[in-house]
Design an enzyme around this catalytic site. Structure first.
Site, PDB file in Angstrom:
ATOM      1  N   LEU A  99      34.749  31.798  35.224  1.00  0.00           N
ATOM      2  CA  LEU A  99      35.415  30.709  35.939  1.00  0.00           C
ATOM      3  C   LEU A  99      34.451  29.555  36.191  1.00  0.00           C
ATOM      4  CD1 LEU A  99      37.662  32.434  38.657  1.00  0.00           C
ATOM      5  CD2 LEU A  99      38.407  31.187  36.626  1.00  0.00           C
TER       6      LEU A  99
ATOM      7  N   TRP B 294      23.127  33.167  32.594  1.00  0.00           N
ATOM      8  CA  TRP B 294      23.867  34.361  33.021  1.00  0.00           C
ATOM      9  C   TRP B 294      23.965  35.295  31.832  1.00  0.00           C
ATOM     10  CZ3 TRP B 294      29.288  35.800  32.012  1.00  0.00           C
ATOM     11  CH2 TRP B 294      29.676  36.943  32.741  1.00  0.00           C
TER      12      TRP B 294
ATOM     13  N   ASP C  70      44.648  23.012  24.603  1.00  0.00           N
ATOM     14  CA  ASP C  70      45.127  23.623  23.364  1.00  0.00           C
ATOM     15  C   ASP C  70      45.441  25.102  23.560  1.00  0.00           C
ATOM     16  OD1 ASP C  70      45.400  23.560  20.328  1.00  0.00           O
ATOM     17  OD2 ASP C  70      43.933  25.169  20.602  1.00  0.00           O
TER      18      ASP C  70
ATOM     19  N   GLU D 164      31.697  34.312  36.808  1.00  0.00           N
ATOM     20  CA  GLU D 164      30.844  33.379  36.069  1.00  0.00           C
ATOM     21  C   GLU D 164      31.580  32.721  34.910  1.00  0.00           C
ATOM     22  OE1 GLU D 164      28.037  32.192  37.063  1.00  0.00           O
ATOM     23  OE2 GLU D 164      28.011  33.529  38.810  1.00  0.00           O
TER      24      GLU D 164
ATOM     25  N   PRO E  94      24.407  39.248  31.929  1.00  0.00           N
ATOM     26  CA  PRO E  94      24.452  40.513  32.676  1.00  0.00           C
ATOM     27  C   PRO E  94      24.110  41.743  31.847  1.00  0.00           C
ATOM     28  CG  PRO E  94      26.671  39.701  32.233  1.00  0.00           C
ATOM     29  CD  PRO E  94      25.739  38.607  31.846  1.00  0.00           C
TER      30      PRO E  94
ATOM     31  N   GLU F 179      49.829  22.300  25.718  1.00  0.00           N
ATOM     32  CA  GLU F 179      50.428  22.641  24.428  1.00  0.00           C
ATOM     33  C   GLU F 179      50.970  24.070  24.534  1.00  0.00           C
ATOM     34  OE1 GLU F 179      49.373  23.221  19.708  1.00  0.00           O
ATOM     35  OE2 GLU F 179      48.262  24.205  21.293  1.00  0.00           O
TER      36      GLU F 179
END
Length: 654
Positions: free
Chosen positions: A295, A51, A317, A293, A53, A372
């Site tokens: 996600l 990917w 973290d 993308e 773009p 955290e």
């Protein structure tokens, strides 16, 4: 509060629905690593997908084509995706052999030619004195086969926070093999049932402690191969120990040659463009969590570590940085709910965390996720169905700060018992917390571990059992045990310890860097100190072991919160009951008490005594004595008992 959470929950449901409509569900959506990157096909050929773009063109180059940058162009697809198929050789073998080097070549819209590592690379390594990492095609003929099933989710979580690279006493980077053979047996013996592995996701800069990730799907090659990490996890499972990954999805390294930054020639792609995409304090890039993308990439990363390597969950973290547009920079959190709900909250990041928890717990219901977060965001550990974020635990980050504050700023006689109890019990009802007296943060150079705050330079000269106790060493050993036990017993529903701190590791932690002439002297853990019978480190190690074993037997971490019956300021005594045990702590630096009355309900025997010889104590109590309660109300309890001796700087469990 509920209206704000309801709005976020609706957005979460909408995105989950969109994933279902457009991708066939989150199960398929989270398998991005099966198509993106480089993959061997059934016919022996290779399928490649990226990917990018912002790219004008995408090509694959490497050892396989003599590093010709343009001989293997990708075909442009919709939505910024690019794909390439390379047929097999005439003998039907793969055109790119295992172990050969690759690069993605990006031609940008401005005409630049950029050499990049695929964001989906499964193995990267640095050769010799090279500054940058190389992408190495990892496709062995036979991969590691797991032999042992995952252990069941423990009722009480006792976490050993670990870093593979520093796990040897030698001044070098330790290996997965070393950790498997030498450290896992120690962790098992100490009674921990969970390992939290730091610095596994590949990071080019060793001294970043693993928090500047460059390759999200690659296990760090500085410790060994992917197969050796799988063996480590599998061996831990055979011991009944679950393994959590310290996952860093809050930011990414700024590296572009061997990181995600500027992958397609633009400053956006996986990140926000402009100032919004940079963390000012960490000097790193910030993900655009609303981008489809992105996600796919992050959720697939969660699934990858669970399925490919067999991890049992995650410690997420830097959650505070994700939750707010201000990233927590320069902010104080008082607990006022206005601080948690408003335009300052990054709802895109919040929804991503909900999706990540939903995915992990859907795939593996026994998986564990820990947040955290220093801000105290409400509902972080509430179920998603109730409008929460879905974490199982949060770190009780105020507790280590309290102990350091007491040791740095207060004399022993000025310690406030009520304030200690408040800090250890200050958590929302039914919100599970991981308590810890110190983690890796307190061990880093520039700070001191608890043992170092307590005993400082005398640790180098007065830890031999052949020499008499000095006042500093005696006080230090006794308080070290007390601080850990009261944190373990009162502070949460889980407990964490950073490797080596259980026995009072004598030095701080500092990775090789220019400022210390690239020295490994402090980037190691000296476990051999506990094996030396002539040194007092063994006493602290023994106490930590027996404390964990007693918890395994009695289960106070999974029991309801403790009933605190006494926090006596003048006597410096704290007593509480939990899981059918009575905990008694005397923090007074000079006073012991005889026939001390403690409110309780039944008859008791001593089960853990910090004054016992095996823990470096002075053996002043008779463990064969039964302590009978009587119908004498005391401190709000219907019965009480007289404890023959409550010694100075001392703790005891009945």
């Amino acid at each position: 509060f509920s209206l704000a959470k309801l709005g976020v929950y609706k957005q979460f449901c909408q995105i989950l629905s969109n994933i279902g409509e457009n991708e066939g569900g989150i199960d398929k959506f989270s398998r991005g690593y099966e198509s993106f990157g480089v993959h061997r096909c059934a016919d022996g050929g290779l399928y490649c997908k990226e990917w990018a773009p912002g790219a004008e063109g995408v090509f694959l180059t490497g050892d396989f084509n003599g590093w010709n940058p343009f001989s293997h162009p990708y075909k442009k697809l919709d939505f910024g995706k690019w794909e390439l198929y390379i047929p097999p050789k005439q003998d039907r073998s793969a055109p790119v052999p295992h172990g050969s080097k690759l690069k993605v070549v990006i031609t940008s819209k401005s005409g630049e030619i950029l050499y990049r590592i695929s964001p989906w690379a499964k193995y990267v390594a640095r050769e010799g004195d090279n500054v940058n990492y190389d992408w190495i095609h990892w496709d062995p003929e036979s991969s590691y086969k797991f032999k042992h099933s995952r252990p069941k989710k423990p009722r009480s979580l006792r976490i050993y926070e670990s870093h593979v690279g520093i796990s040897s006493h030698e001044g070098k980077v330790a290996s997965y093999k070393h950790f498997t053979c030498n450290v896992l047996p120690r962790i098992k013996d100490l009674g921990y049932n969970c390992i939290q592995l730091m610095a596994i996701m590949e990071h080019a800069y060793y001294a970043s402690f693993g928090y500047q990730i460059t390759s999200f799907f690659a296990a760090s090659s500085r410790y060994g191969t992917p197969e050796e990490l799988k063996e480590l996890v599998d061996t831990a499972h055979s011991m009944g120990i679950i393994v959590l990954l310290d996952v860093v999805h809050s930011h990414a390294s700024k590296n572009s040659e061997d990181g995600l930054n500027m992958f397609d020639g633009t400053d956006s792609c996986y990140f926000h463009s402009g100032p919004k995409g940079t963390h000012d304090l960490w000097d790193s890039r910030l993900f655009a969590y609303s981008v489809w993308e992105v996600l796919r990439f992050l959720l697939s990363n969660i699934r990858w570590w669970l399925e490919e390597y067999g991890f049992d969950g995650f410690r997420f973290d830097g959650i505070t940085s994700m939750l707010y547009h201000h990233h927590g920079i320069g902010q104080g959190f008082s607990g006022d709910y206005n601080e948690y709900f408003g335009l300052q909250v990054d709802e895109d990041a919040l929804i991503y965390l909900m999706l990540a928890n939903h995915l992990a717990h859907t795939l593996y219901p026994d998986s564990i996720t820990i947040a955290e977060d220093v801000s105290g965001m409400p509902a972080l550990c509430s179920p998603i169905s109730q409008g929460g974020v879905g974490f199982d635990y949060r770190l009780a980050m105020a507790i280590p700060d309290k102990w350091i504050q007491l040791l740095k700023e207060f004399k022993d006689e000025d310690w406030n018992m009520g304030n200690i109890v408040f800090t250890l019990t200050n958590r929302r009802h039914l919100e599970k917390c991981i308590a810890y007296a110190e983690s890796h943060d307190q061990a880093l150079v520039g700070d001191k571990s608890l043992a170092f705050w307590l005993m400082d330079a005398e640790m180098y000269t007065n830890m031999s059992v052949l020499t008499p106790f000095t006042p500093v060493i005696d006080r230090g050993i006794q308080l070290h045990k007390m601080i850990r036990l009261i944190t373990h017993g009162l502070g949460g529903e889980g407990y964490l310890n950073f490797m080596g701190n259980e026995f009072g590791h004598p030095e701080w932690l500092d990775f090789p860097r220019k400022g210390n002439n690239e020295s490994y002297h402090y980037a190691r853990r000296q476990f051999h100190l506990t094996d030396d019978d002539l040194l007092r480190y063994k006493f602290l190690n023994n106490f930590d072991r027996d404390m964990n074993r007693l918890e395994e037997r009695c289960g106070w971490l999974s029991a309801p919160q403790a009933y605190v019956s006494e926090k006596h300021e003048a006597n410096k005594v704290i007593t509480f009951e939990r899981a059918g045990l009575v905990f008694i702590f005397n923090f007074h630096p000079s006073k012991s008490y005889t026939d001390y009355r403690v409110g309780t309900t039944c008859t008791f025997k001593i089960v853990l005594d910090s004054d016992a010889a095996e823990y470096g104590g002075h053996q002043r109590l008779d463990h064969n004595t039964d302590f009978f309660s009587e119908a004498f109300e005391h401190n709000g309890r219907p019965h009480s008992l007289l404890v023959s001796k409550v010694l100075q700087i001392f703790c005891i469990l009945f």
